[in-house]
Design a protein around this motif. Structure first.
Motif, short mmCIF file in Angstrom:
data_model
loop_
_atom_site.label_atom_id
_atom_site.label_comp_id
_atom_site.label_asym_id
_atom_site.label_seq_id
_atom_site.Cartn_x
_atom_site.Cartn_y
_atom_site.Cartn_z
N SER A 156 -46.50 38.26 56.80
CA SER A 156 -46.40 39.39 55.88
C SER A 156 -47.48 39.39 54.81
N ASP A 157 -48.13 38.24 54.59
CA ASP A 157 -49.16 38.14 53.57
C ASP A 157 -50.54 38.51 54.09
N ASP A 196 -44.53 40.46 61.50
CA ASP A 196 -43.34 40.03 60.78
C ASP A 196 -43.49 38.60 60.26
N ARG A 246 -49.83 48.40 57.40
CA ARG A 246 -51.09 47.65 57.30
C ARG A 246 -52.03 48.06 58.42
#
Length: 557
Positions: free
Chosen positions: A106-107, A103, A138
């Protein structure tokens, strides 16, 4: 007055010199980064000039700077900036930490890092479904705390093309469900099936990892170490260029001996490239004069190479004896060739068969090349057949021990001893027997596999129990583990100072507090010899000095 006033004088201390006589002193004078004098407070007065800094230790203990004989400082530092699970020890804690990291980042394309404990999960095997619940969008690739296995989610498996038809690699295993589908845990060489598609760690990230690892080790009194893998390994990015970059910028304050990775399947042809790396990395702070060979895996996933079969947990023999990652003949040939090129050999061996194969290979090198200056060493040494204990002394092989593992933590009591059986369980981490046989001990942590804190390491070597602050605890943790294999405090300190300096070919300049040696020193908040042995782990580092300069000072000291 001395010919030149000292830059720094430490007075009023309990200086355990670690010289041949194990003498004590009160004070140390430091000039130009070297120890100028050692003695009483009165004997230091001629060394004090108008610009000399004088520090009253108020009875605190001075030791030679610790040297870690087997550590992954670059990888450990890197993991501290990734998804670091080392502060948790429950399934729920791991998953919460992974969710929080995802969280907050996020990148990040892949969730990487590690530090989860096998003993938290049934059979030591976490599932992809657990990871899918917290990160589904992811890929996730997280090494366990011994770095011989990885936990992956469904997204990572799909991207790597791993399914029920994917065969196990010869040097690893894919854990599977009853239907043959990948379960979410990859052991040993199976990690490479996913690792090869994980985005490469940048040089800037590797440099940051080296600097963070160095900062952390200095805070624990460690002034030098042997970097146990320099090269491409599934969960340890190649730090060769990063160490050279840090040294080139003048930021490498530690002395680092790099152990170049010996790749499986590459044969003797790789020796030329390793020799080229040795020629390039020949600085005063970073040099690559050692070669690392991994001969087996670990007991917890049954990949440690054993002379006799593992048990099934009910006392019955199985078909499994673990994995010798190099055939004994190939290992003999490799060690002989490495030794002939003037490298030190540094072997990972956990099981009794791997230990014997490593000793046999070094014996073959001795027979072919005669005595050399390699100071070869075998690391980990979890299970040693009693017949092989005296061979360390006979062959001049150093015993590179990770003492924190010699305890009744759950990974030992739940995932190891039931599958070894009583006889082999009693052969584990025989530090006392090795020392009594005349073997030279050196100590290392294998961080980030386990804590690099020398106080914790020595506490376990002396007591065969863990620090009260040790995070991996179970119902039997406070019960001494094979107490007959304890060593005394002087031997434990020697293993983390002179023993490790010797294995790093650094004993002429470090490892003891003597005039002429580098002023690599550690100041502890208490004298270990005046405290109960049960309190060794409570000692803290107040100051760490490298070349007479403070590289760490505990806040408030």
């Amino acid at each position: 007055m001395a010919d030149r006033p000292a830059d720094l004088v430490l007075t009023g201390g309990a200086v355990y010199t670690m010289d041949a006589a194990r003498t004590w002193a009160q004070a140390v004078a430091i000039t130009g980064g070297r120890i100028a004098a050692v003695g009483t407070d009165a004997e230091m007065r001629p060394h004090v000039g108008p610009r000399t800094e004088v520090v009253n230790l108020r009875g605190r203990m001075v030791l030679p700077g610790f040297q870690d004989a087997h550590v992954h400082a670059s990888g450990g530092g890197l993991e501290r900036g990734q998804c670091d699970l080392t502060s948790e020890h429950t399934r729920e804690g791991f998953l919460a930490a992974i969710r929080a990291y995802a969280d907050g980042n996020s990148d990040v394309e892949w969730i990487t890092g590690g530090g989860w404990g096998m003993d938290v999960f049934p059979r030591g095997v976490p599932s992809k479904e657990d990871l899918d619940q917290v990160v589904a969008d992811r890929p996730v690739f997280l090494a366990n705390r011994d770095h011989h296995g990885a936990w992956v989610n469904s997204r990572a498996l799909a991207l790597a093309g791993i399914d029920a038809t994917t065969p196990d690699p010869p040097d690893g295993r894919i854990e599977r469900t009853a239907t043959g589908e990948p379960q979410g845990t990859l052991h040993e060489g199976a990690m490479d099936l996913v690792q090869r598609i994980v985005p490469a760690v940048t040089l800037a990230e590797r440099v940051a990892g080296v600097l963070e690892g160095q900062r952390y080790l200095h805070s624990l009194g460690i002034t030098a170490w042997q970097e146990a893998i320099v090269g491409e390994y599934a969960v340890v990015p190649d730090a060769f260029d990063a160490f050279r970059e840090v040294e080139g910028q003048g930021l490498l304050t530690a002395r680092v001996t790099g152990a170049l990775w010996w790749r499986r399947g590459a044969g003797l042809a790789q020796l030329d490239s390793l020799a080229e790396r040795r020629a390039i990395a020949s600085g005063s702070r970073f040099r690559t004069t050692s070669v690392k060979i991994m001969q087996d895996g670990v007991c917890e996933n049954f990949s440690a190479a054993m002379l006799t079969p593992y048990l099934d947990g009910h006392g019955h023999e199985t078909e499994g004896r673990g994995i010798s990652l190099f055939d004994p003949e190939e290992l003999n040939e490799a060690v002989t060739a490495i030794d002939a090129r003037g490298f030190q050999v540094h072997v990972h061996a956990i099981g009794d068969r791997a230990v014997r194969e490593a000793l046999d290979a070094i014996a073959a090198a001795r027979a072919a090349n005669g005595p050399t200056a390699g100071r070869h060493h075998i690391a980990h040494l979890q299970v040693i057949h009693p017949d092989d204990v005296p061979r360390f002394r006979d062959l001049g092989v150093l015993a590179n021990c990770q003492p924190l593992w010699a305890s009744n933590e759950p990974q030992m009591t739940e995932l190891t001893m039931p599958f070894l059986g009583p006889e082999r369980s009693a052969w584990q981490y025989p530090f006392g027997s090795l020392a009594a046989s005349g073997a030279q001990l050196c100590f290392g942590s294998d961080w980030p596999v386990s804590s690099p804190n020398p106080m914790w390491q020595m506490h376990t070597a002396v007591n065969r129990t863990t620090s009260p602050e040790y995070p991996f605890r179970g119902p039997e943790t406070d019960k001494p583990f094979l107490p007959g294999e304890r060593i005394g405090l002087p031997a434990a300190i020697a293993a983390f100072t002179m023993g490790s300096a010797y294995v790093n070919h650094d004993e002429r300049d470090a490892g003891s507090v003597e005039p002429g040696k580098r002023a690599d020193l550690v100041v502890l908040d208490r004298n270990l010899f005046t405290q109960p042995a049960a309190e060794i782990a409570l000692a803290e580092v107040d100051l760490t000095l490298v070349d007479g300069a403070v590289v760490y000072a505990r806040p408030g000291t």
